[in-house]
Design a protein around this motif. Structure first.
Motif, PDB file in Angstrom:
ATOM      1  N   ASP A 148       0.822  -1.207   0.000  1.00  0.00           N
ATOM      2  CA  ASP A 148       0.000   0.000   0.000  1.00  0.00           C
ATOM      3  C   ASP A 148       0.860   1.262   0.000  1.00  0.00           C
ATOM      4  OD1 ASP A 148      -2.197  -1.588   0.056  1.00  0.00           O
ATOM      5  OD2 ASP A 148      -2.495  -1.468   2.232  1.00  0.00           O
ATOM      6  N   ASP A 149       2.068   1.159   0.524  1.00  0.00           N
ATOM      7  CA  ASP A 149       2.939   2.336   0.612  1.00  0.00           C
ATOM      8  C   ASP A 149       3.960   2.397  -0.525  1.00  0.00           C
ATOM      9  OD1 ASP A 149       1.773   3.266   2.948  1.00  0.00           O
ATOM     10  OD2 ASP A 149       3.057   1.999   4.206  1.00  0.00           O
ATOM     11  N   GLN A 150       3.872   1.441  -1.453  1.00  0.00           N
ATOM     12  CA  GLN A 150       4.894   1.315  -2.488  1.00  0.00           C
ATOM     13  C   GLN A 150       5.033   2.585  -3.337  1.00  0.00           C
ATOM     14  OE1 GLN A 150       5.012  -2.552  -4.463  1.00  0.00           O
ATOM     15  NE2 GLN A 150       5.165  -1.469  -6.410  1.00  0.00           N
ATOM     16  N   ASP A 151       3.901   3.143  -3.758  1.00  0.00           N
ATOM     17  CA  ASP A 151       3.963   4.326  -4.622  1.00  0.00           C
ATOM     18  C   ASP A 151       4.598   5.507  -3.893  1.00  0.00           C
ATOM     19  OD1 ASP A 151       2.867   2.890  -6.617  1.00  0.00           O
ATOM     20  OD2 ASP A 151       0.825   3.664  -6.363  1.00  0.00           O
ATOM     21  N   MET A 156       2.052  -7.157  -6.826  1.00  0.00           N
ATOM     22  CA  MET A 156       3.472  -6.930  -7.086  1.00  0.00           C
ATOM     23  C   MET A 156       3.769  -7.163  -8.555  1.00  0.00           C
ATOM     24  SD  MET A 156       6.605  -8.544  -4.983  1.00  0.00           S
ATOM     25  CE  MET A 156       7.476  -9.818  -5.882  1.00  0.00           C
ATOM     26  N   SER A 157       4.371  -6.171  -9.179  1.00  0.00           N
ATOM     27  CA  SER A 157       4.689  -6.302 -10.599  1.00  0.00           C
ATOM     28  C   SER A 157       6.033  -6.986 -10.760  1.00  0.00           C
ATOM     29  CB  SER A 157       4.711  -4.914 -11.231  1.00  0.00           C
ATOM     30  OG  SER A 157       5.570  -4.083 -10.504  1.00  0.00           O
ATOM     31  N   GLU A 158       6.436  -7.196 -12.000  1.00  0.00           N
ATOM     32  CA  GLU A 158       7.738  -7.807 -12.253  1.00  0.00           C
ATOM     33  C   GLU A 158       8.838  -6.935 -11.655  1.00  0.00           C
ATOM     34  OE1 GLU A 158       8.835 -10.791 -14.105  1.00  0.00           O
ATOM     35  OE2 GLU A 158       6.901 -11.119 -13.162  1.00  0.00           O
ATOM     36  N   PRO A 159       9.865  -7.561 -11.092  1.00  0.00           N
ATOM     37  CA  PRO A 159      10.937  -6.770 -10.509  1.00  0.00           C
ATOM     38  C   PRO A 159      11.590  -5.867 -11.551  1.00  0.00           C
ATOM     39  CG  PRO A 159      11.120  -9.045  -9.864  1.00  0.00           C
ATOM     40  CD  PRO A 159      10.053  -8.981 -10.901  1.00  0.00           C
ATOM     41  N   VAL A 160      11.853  -4.662 -11.152  1.00  0.00           N
ATOM     42  CA  VAL A 160      12.507  -3.722 -12.062  1.00  0.00           C
ATOM     43  C   VAL A 160      13.608  -3.004 -11.317  1.00  0.00           C
ATOM     44  CG1 VAL A 160      10.581  -3.264 -13.609  1.00  0.00           C
ATOM     45  CG2 VAL A 160      10.754  -2.021 -11.466  1.00  0.00           C
TER      46      VAL A 160
END
Lengths: 235, 143
Positions: A201-204, B1-5
């Motif tokens: 949730d805090d990723q952005d 979770m998207s592909e690691p970048v």
């Protein structure tokens, strides 16, 4: 035949691995469920001594596969990575592990559920060569040393600037992370490197906070399986 | 979770640096981290220290060669049949087994020897050339 162990997940994640997910030695990755805990395993014909004695290129391929399996599974659900090179002797050993260490595994898994690991590295920027100005009009020998001094000063200044940027960045990132851990630098120009456990949730907000950094090169890697935040009683 | 970048946020690091890092990164986290399940006779654990040393030796033989610019055979169109190594080819380079690297070195050395032989032949027929072998140079010093 042993069971190679990649990690632990829970019934909160998918009920089976993505079809075609291959582990070490191209064996099918399987889930072994007991209660709310799920072991991520694949069959392994080789003994650990075989793997240990194998061509290092072969062992390296196994290391990469271990990482790929966890990275793929972490996309869809919580994953508690187990250290590379762990083999259970058979099914009953797997059940024994889940029975003996259920509490510990549950709390370690809960600590990383819903979050990913991100690695942030701050490097000093080598300054453009302004030394030619200072060397202007000097005899060649003096010019050479003036240039060397100016280059050394430039590098030192760049490190100071980058360190200040890194400190400020860490201050901004920590409140946005569940946990953080400093990591060793591998390159001389790296002034700071750290892993952060960040809620999805805090990723952005976390990534946003890494973008406005002057005076340094900031490289962000992730999302990664939370290797560095997978701790049990004996970690 | 998207592909690691990998997100370079202010300035992109050089591709070479990032490539070197990624393999080192995998080793660092996979071999050194993760929960340790041991202390049971029915759970086997690899001797990670020993394995790490062996893998790092392998990596350094292939990776260091590239880092030090000794992987000239990958980029030189002469040795790659007119196709200079592209980014993808190089990213695989760090994983190339030491045996492959050795073979490439041997192949490259042989081709280099042939190239030198051809160049020497060429120079032999152009006596008086300022860029010729030392003997020819010495003769021209008095000009």
């Amino acid at each position: 035949m042993g069971w190679y162990l990649y990690g632990v997940t829970s019934t909160a994640g998918p009920s089976r691995p993505p079809s075609g997910l291959r582990g070490i030695d191209d064996a099918d990755v399987r889930f072994h469920r007991e209660g709310d805990l799920v072991l991520i395993v694949s069959s392994m014909d080789r003994t650990l001594e075989d793997l240990q004695g194998a061509d290092p290129g072969d062992a390296l391929a196994a290391v990469r596969r271990h990482d790929e399996v966890l990275t793929q599974l972490a996309v869809a659900g919580p994953v508690l990575p187990v250290r590379f090179g762990t083999v259970l002797s058979d099914r009953s050993a797997a059940d024994e592990l889940l029975a003996d260490r259920r509490g510990e595994l549950q709390s370690a898994l809960a600590a990383v559920t819903g979050a990913d690991e991100w690695v942030v590295q701050v490097d000093a920027i080598e300054t453009a060569d302004t030394a030619s100005d200072t060397a202007e009009g000097l005899p060649p020998g003096h010019a050479f040393f003036a240039r060397k001094r100016s280059e050394a000063r430039g590098r030192a200044d760049a490190r100071v600037r980058a360190s200040a940027t890194a400190d400020a960045l860490d201050q901004r990132l920590r409140p946005l992370a569940r946990a953080s851990q400093p990591l060793a630098s591998r390159e001389p120009e790296t002034v700071a490197r750290a892993a952060y456990l960040v809620d999805r949730d805090d990723q952005d907000r976390f990534l946003g906070a890494t973008s406005a950094c002057d005076g340094a090169t900031v490289t962000v890697q992730g999302p990664l399986p939370p290797y560095r935040f997978a701790s049990g009683g004996n970690a | 979770m998207s592909e690691p970048v990998t997100v370079p946020s202010t300035r992109s690091t050089s591709a070479a640096a990032r490539r070197g890092d990624s393999l080192a990164d995998v080793l660092e986290r996979v071999l050194d981290k993760g929960i340790v399940i041991a202390g049971d006779i029915r759970v086997d654990l690899l001797d990670i220290e020993l394995l790490t040393i062996r893998i790092r030796l392998l990596i350094s033989s292939a990776d260091k060669a590239q880092e030090l610019g000794m992987a000239w055979w990958r980029d030189d169109p002469f040795f790659t049949g007119g196709i200079a190594g592209d980014g993808d080819g190089q990213s695989e380079g760090s994983e190339v087994a030491a045996g492959d690297v050795l073979q490439q070195l041997l192949d490259g050395t042989e081709q280099l020897a042939q190239r030198v032989a051809r160049l020497e032949e060429g120079n032999g027929s152009r006596t008086g050339d300022a860029h010729g072998p030392r003997g020819a140079d010495d003769a021209d010093e008095t000009d």
